[in-house]
Design a protein around this motif. Structure first.
Motif, short mmCIF file in Angstrom:
data_model
loop_
_atom_site.label_atom_id
_atom_site.label_comp_id
_atom_site.label_asym_id
_atom_site.label_seq_id
_atom_site.Cartn_x
_atom_site.Cartn_y
_atom_site.Cartn_z
N GLY A 114 0.63 -1.11 -0.01
CA GLY A 114 0.10 -0.03 -0.10
C GLY A 114 0.84 1.53 -0.04
N ILE A 162 -3.14 8.39 2.72
CA ILE A 162 -4.34 8.49 1.86
C ILE A 162 -5.05 9.84 2.33
N SER A 163 -4.88 10.59 3.09
CA SER A 163 -5.70 11.94 3.45
C SER A 163 -5.46 12.79 2.69
N MET A 168 -8.02 11.86 -0.21
CA MET A 168 -9.38 11.69 0.07
C MET A 168 -10.09 13.04 0.47
N THR A 222 -4.71 13.87 9.32
CA THR A 222 -5.49 12.79 10.16
C THR A 222 -4.74 12.95 11.67
N LEU A 253 -7.05 3.33 -5.72
CA LEU A 253 -6.80 3.76 -4.69
C LEU A 253 -7.87 3.85 -3.68
N LEU A 254 -9.23 3.84 -4.35
CA LEU A 254 -10.33 3.64 -3.35
C LEU A 254 -10.65 2.19 -2.80
N TYR A 261 -8.13 0.38 -2.37
CA TYR A 261 -6.93 0.11 -1.22
C TYR A 261 -7.54 0.80 0.10
N THR A 262 -8.16 1.82 -0.18
CA THR A 262 -8.51 2.67 1.17
C THR A 262 -9.39 1.93 1.74
N GLN A 263 -10.58 1.12 1.07
CA GLN A 263 -11.59 0.47 1.98
C GLN A 263 -10.71 -0.81 2.66
N LEU A 301 -7.84 -1.00 3.86
CA LEU A 301 -7.04 -0.22 5.13
C LEU A 301 -8.07 0.23 6.15
N ILE A 302 -9.38 0.67 5.60
CA ILE A 302 -10.17 1.01 6.71
C ILE A 302 -10.82 -0.45 7.31
#
Length: 240
Positions: free
Chosen positions: A79, A83-84, A87, A92, A126-127, A129-131, A133-134
């Protein structure tokens, strides 16, 4: 004999870029050394770059007002850190610290934003990957609340191991305690238990995993949940 240049495509997100996007990104990527304990970003401070680890591992930590901390996620060659920036939040409340020394690449935040705003393959990658990570963050919170320290340590070791080429981690018990948000004595007891059962060897700040299958049997469901979600969302990347 010449030293080979570092390979950005050891990071699986970079390796997943289509040829057109890769051609734009490659000249912008800057190789960086990531020493143990390096702080890549502080709480509330906007990042200027995003980082793509290749051999390093980065911890996202939440730091309390009294200085206590707890890890909420780990990021390695699957990854990126930052991400901020794409996003829209810019900052953060977490701190990003190198947990395992190694190498990586960085990219200017403005360059990543421009790629994200093209609304092409990069945005969707990237979206997803962000999911993933969440999911890791949410599962970590549930694990810390409901599972034993022994299980948490196994989960943490497995997640870290997935992001390394070998089976050895350089990490003191004090740092592990800070990551897990527990007392050092608790980590010592849990590590000794794993060592007695032949799952790990711990010596002078080095943890060697001797029986990965045994760790997977001993950990809680949280490790498998996180791993499956990364594989589901980031297929066809050859993850983990």
């Amino acid at each position: 004999m010449s030293i080979p240049s570092p390979d950005p495509r050891k990071n699986l997100l970079l390796a997943a870029l289509p040829p057109e996007e890769w051609a734009r990104w490659e000249p912008e990527l800057e190789p960086v050394t990531m020493p143990l304990g390096q702080v890549l970003s502080e709480s509330g401070v906007a990042m200027t770059h995003v980082y793509f680890p290749t051999t390093a591992i980065v911890s996202l930590l939440y730091v309390m007002e009294d200085g206590a901390s707890a890890e909420i996620a780990v990021i390695g060659n699957e990854g990126l850190v930052g991400i901020s920036l794409f996003m829209g939040g810019e900052t953060t409340p977490s701190r990003c610290v190198v947990q395992s020394a190694g190498e990586g690449f960085r990219l200017r935040g403005q360059a990543l934003k421009a790629e994200f705003n093209r609304s092409g393959p990069v945005l969707h990658l990237l979206l997803r990957y962000t999911q993933a990570l969440i999911t890791q963050m949410a599962q970590t919170a549930a694990c810390n609340r409901h599972h034993s320290l022994d299980q948490q340590l196994c989960r943490w070791l497995l997640l870290s191991l997935d992001r390394l080429a070998g089976n050895e981690l350089v990490m003191t018990q004090e740092l592990i305690a800070n990551m897990l948000g527990v007392r050092r004595e608790g980590v010592t007891e849990a590590a000794l238990s794993l060592q007695r059962d032949g799952l790990i060897r711990y010596q002078r700040g080095r943890i060697t995993v001797l029986d990965r299958a045994g760790l997977e049997q001993r950990t809680c469901e949280c490790y498998a949940v996180v791993r499956r979600e990364y594989e589901r969302l980031l297929t066809p990347l050859p993850l983990l």
